[in-house]
Design an enzyme around this catalytic site. Structure first.
Site, PDB file in Angstrom:
ATOM      1  N   ASP A   8       0.826  -1.212   0.000  1.00  0.00           N
ATOM      2  CA  ASP A   8       0.000   0.000   0.000  1.00  0.00           C
ATOM      3  C   ASP A   8       0.862   1.265   0.000  1.00  0.00           C
ATOM      4  O   ASP A   8       0.798   2.046  -0.927  1.00  0.00           O
ATOM      5  CB  ASP A   8      -0.943   0.000   1.215  1.00  0.00           C
ATOM      6  CG  ASP A   8      -2.063  -1.029   1.063  1.00  0.00           C
ATOM      7  OD1 ASP A   8      -2.741  -1.009   0.024  1.00  0.00           O
ATOM      8  OD2 ASP A   8      -2.240  -1.863   1.968  1.00  0.00           O
ATOM      9  N   ASP A  59      -6.241  -4.235  -5.811  1.00  0.00           N
ATOM     10  CA  ASP A  59      -7.287  -3.931  -4.822  1.00  0.00           C
ATOM     11  C   ASP A  59      -7.696  -2.471  -4.995  1.00  0.00           C
ATOM     12  O   ASP A  59      -7.155  -1.580  -4.358  1.00  0.00           O
ATOM     13  CB  ASP A  59      -6.759  -4.182  -3.411  1.00  0.00           C
ATOM     14  CG  ASP A  59      -7.850  -3.992  -2.369  1.00  0.00           C
ATOM     15  OD1 ASP A  59      -9.010  -3.741  -2.749  1.00  0.00           O
ATOM     16  OD2 ASP A  59      -7.534  -4.089  -1.170  1.00  0.00           O
ATOM     17  N   LYS A  61     -10.731  -1.360  -4.516  1.00  0.00           N
ATOM     18  CA  LYS A  61     -11.921  -1.071  -3.712  1.00  0.00           C
ATOM     19  C   LYS A  61     -13.118  -0.757  -4.614  1.00  0.00           C
ATOM     20  O   LYS A  61     -13.817   0.244  -4.444  1.00  0.00           O
ATOM     21  CB  LYS A  61     -11.670   0.098  -2.765  1.00  0.00           C
ATOM     22  CG  LYS A  61     -10.610  -0.181  -1.707  1.00  0.00           C
ATOM     23  CD  LYS A  61     -11.162  -1.051  -0.599  1.00  0.00           C
ATOM     24  CE  LYS A  61     -10.118  -1.437   0.425  1.00  0.00           C
ATOM     25  NZ  LYS A  61      -9.340  -2.625   0.081  1.00  0.00           N
ATOM     26  N   ALA A  63     -16.634  -0.508  -6.051  1.00  0.00           N
ATOM     27  CA  ALA A  63     -18.016  -0.551  -5.538  1.00  0.00           C
ATOM     28  C   ALA A  63     -18.814   0.450  -6.365  1.00  0.00           C
ATOM     29  O   ALA A  63     -19.035   1.585  -5.948  1.00  0.00           O
ATOM     30  CB  ALA A  63     -18.062  -0.177  -4.060  1.00  0.00           C
ATOM     31  N   GLY A 170      -6.098  -8.607   8.035  1.00  0.00           N
ATOM     32  CA  GLY A 170      -6.365  -8.231   9.429  1.00  0.00           C
ATOM     33  C   GLY A 170      -5.315  -8.773  10.383  1.00  0.00           C
ATOM     34  O   GLY A 170      -5.449  -8.662  11.601  1.00  0.00           O
ATOM     35  N   ALA A 173      -1.082  -5.689  12.296  1.00  0.00           N
ATOM     36  CA  ALA A 173      -1.496  -4.328  12.658  1.00  0.00           C
ATOM     37  C   ALA A 173      -2.952  -4.257  13.114  1.00  0.00           C
ATOM     38  O   ALA A 173      -3.313  -3.433  13.950  1.00  0.00           O
ATOM     39  CB  ALA A 173      -1.279  -3.396  11.465  1.00  0.00           C
ATOM     40  N   GLN A 174      -3.811  -5.117  12.590  1.00  0.00           N
ATOM     41  CA  GLN A 174      -5.231  -5.082  12.966  1.00  0.00           C
ATOM     42  C   GLN A 174      -5.575  -6.107  14.051  1.00  0.00           C
ATOM     43  O   GLN A 174      -6.744  -6.270  14.407  1.00  0.00           O
ATOM     44  CB  GLN A 174      -6.115  -5.287  11.737  1.00  0.00           C
ATOM     45  CG  GLN A 174      -5.959  -4.184  10.694  1.00  0.00           C
ATOM     46  CD  GLN A 174      -6.866  -4.406   9.504  1.00  0.00           C
ATOM     47  OE1 GLN A 174      -8.079  -4.517   9.648  1.00  0.00           O
ATOM     48  NE2 GLN A 174      -6.275  -4.483   8.324  1.00  0.00           N
ATOM     49  N   GLY A 192      -0.010  -6.862   5.413  1.00  0.00           N
ATOM     50  CA  GLY A 192       0.607  -5.631   4.925  1.00  0.00           C
ATOM     51  C   GLY A 192       1.673  -5.122   5.871  1.00  0.00           C
ATOM     52  O   GLY A 192       2.807  -5.603   5.872  1.00  0.00           O
ATOM     53  N   ARG A 193       1.268  -4.154   6.727  1.00  0.00           N
ATOM     54  CA  ARG A 193       2.247  -3.411   7.523  1.00  0.00           C
ATOM     55  C   ARG A 193       3.177  -4.255   8.375  1.00  0.00           C
ATOM     56  O   ARG A 193       4.328  -3.869   8.594  1.00  0.00           O
ATOM     57  CB  ARG A 193       1.499  -2.400   8.413  1.00  0.00           C
ATOM     58  CG  ARG A 193       0.908  -1.251   7.621  1.00  0.00           C
ATOM     59  CD  ARG A 193      -0.138  -0.506   8.413  1.00  0.00           C
ATOM     60  NE  ARG A 193      -1.361  -1.279   8.572  1.00  0.00           N
ATOM     61  CZ  ARG A 193      -2.406  -0.881   9.294  1.00  0.00           C
ATOM     62  NH1 ARG A 193      -2.350   0.279   9.921  1.00  0.00           N
ATOM     63  NH2 ARG A 193      -3.496  -1.628   9.369  1.00  0.00           N
TER      64      ARG A 193
HETATM   65  P1  BMP Z   1      -2.437  -4.418   7.017  1.00  0.00           P
HETATM   66  O1  BMP Z   1      -1.931  -5.862   7.171  1.00  0.00           O
HETATM   67  O2  BMP Z   1      -1.338  -3.428   6.906  1.00  0.00           O
HETATM   68  O3  BMP Z   1      -3.483  -4.067   8.013  1.00  0.00           O
HETATM   69  O4  BMP Z   1      -3.114  -4.346   5.568  1.00  0.00           O
HETATM   70  C1  BMP Z   1      -4.259  -5.076   5.251  1.00  0.00           C
HETATM   71  C2  BMP Z   1      -4.555  -4.958   3.782  1.00  0.00           C
HETATM   72  O5  BMP Z   1      -5.785  -5.645   3.503  1.00  0.00           O
HETATM   73  C3  BMP Z   1      -4.756  -3.541   3.271  1.00  0.00           C
HETATM   74  O6  BMP Z   1      -4.273  -3.512   1.941  1.00  0.00           O
HETATM   75  C4  BMP Z   1      -6.253  -3.325   3.266  1.00  0.00           C
HETATM   76  O7  BMP Z   1      -6.691  -2.471   2.230  1.00  0.00           O
HETATM   77  C5  BMP Z   1      -6.760  -4.738   2.982  1.00  0.00           C
HETATM   78  N1  BMP Z   1      -8.064  -5.043   3.572  1.00  0.00           N
HETATM   79  C6  BMP Z   1      -8.252  -5.013   4.940  1.00  0.00           C
HETATM   80  O8  BMP Z   1      -7.368  -4.673   5.722  1.00  0.00           O
HETATM   81  N2  BMP Z   1      -9.483  -5.378   5.426  1.00  0.00           N
HETATM   82  C7  BMP Z   1     -10.514  -5.733   4.637  1.00  0.00           C
HETATM   83  O9  BMP Z   1     -11.560  -6.070   5.150  1.00  0.00           O
HETATM   84  C8  BMP Z   1     -10.321  -5.754   3.244  1.00  0.00           C
HETATM   85  C9  BMP Z   1      -9.080  -5.404   2.729  1.00  0.00           C
HETATM   86  O10 BMP Z   1      -8.893  -5.417   1.423  1.00  0.00           O
END
Ligand code: BMP
Length: 221
Positions: A8, A59, A61, A63, A170, A173-174, A192-193
């Protein structure tokens, strides 16, 4: 192979170095809007050159109405294998047209059935049965379902069966741990991160892979 790296917030040179060094260890790469807006659509083919044989996903997005989604997809289609669109826009006049267009090019459609952030529970998860029926009608190559809520992955797998690939973001980082989504039935984890933001991204990717293996061993016991 179970790891897809999300690109990203990187510049082209950094991303090229990363994709080249991770090429043999990952299933593919997902390139997001921030990268494409900052570096231009043409950067995608440059990037792909560093690791051409893996799965490349745009990706964007998507819609929108079918006509516009097709126009957007056409600007990246020659450089990628798959395109992601949101599932909530529905089939008629939208995803049906995009699917037909991608099929005609031999490209894959991936649709989002729910998202990984907490707010997805407010709307997206409530619509899950309807969005899964969109996926069941369209039979896309893959769907995106959140690593942060394994129950959604299990529901997705139960409803759509084994014929669809589940890709789960997810991790790191999430908050989800590497391997959690795979244990719930996902085919790939999108990271990602945790990798792209690490001091040593290659070492971080190796760590993710070994954690995935360990988690899979444990959940299969
Ligand atoms: P990261 O691991 O840095 O959080 O990145 C997650 C990646 O997945 C990002 O590219 C984000 O756009 C994508 N993404 C997400 O995080 N959650 C979703 O529900 C759908 C996604 O495409």
């Amino acid at each position: 192979m179970t790891l897809i790296v999300a690109i990203d917030g990187l510049g082209v040179e950094e991303a090229r170095g990363l994709t080249r060094s991770l090429c043999t260890r990952v299933a593919g790469f997902k390139v997001g809007l921030p990268f494409l807006l900052a570096n231009g659509v043409q950067s995608l083919s440059e990037l792909r050159g560093a690791c051409p044989e893996k799965l490349w996903i745009a990706d964007l997005k998507l819609a929108d109405i079918g006509h516009v989604m097709k126009l957007v997809a056409s600007s990246v289609a020659s450089s990628v294998d798959a395109v992601i669109a949101h599932g909530f826009v529905g089939v008629r006049g939208a995803l049906d047209e995009l699917k037909e267009y991608l099929d005609s090019l031999g490209k894959k459609l991936i649709i989002v059935v729910s998202m990984s952030h907490p707010g997805a529970e407010e709307v997206y998860d409530k619509a899950l049965p309807s969005i899964l029926s969109v996926a069941a009608k369209l039979r896309p190559w893959g769907v995106v379902a959140p690593a942060t809520r394994p129950a959604i992955i299990r529901e997705t797998r139960k409803t759509l069966g084994q014929g669809v690939k589940i890709l789960s973001p997810g991790i790191g980082a999430q908050g989800a741990r590497p391997g959690e989504a795979l244990c719930a039935g996902a085919d790939y984890e999108i990271v990602g991160r945790l990798i792209t933001g690490a001091g040593d991204p290659v070492a971080s990717a190796e760590e993710v892979l070994s954690k995935q293996e360990e988690m899979l061993r444990r959940c299969k016991e």
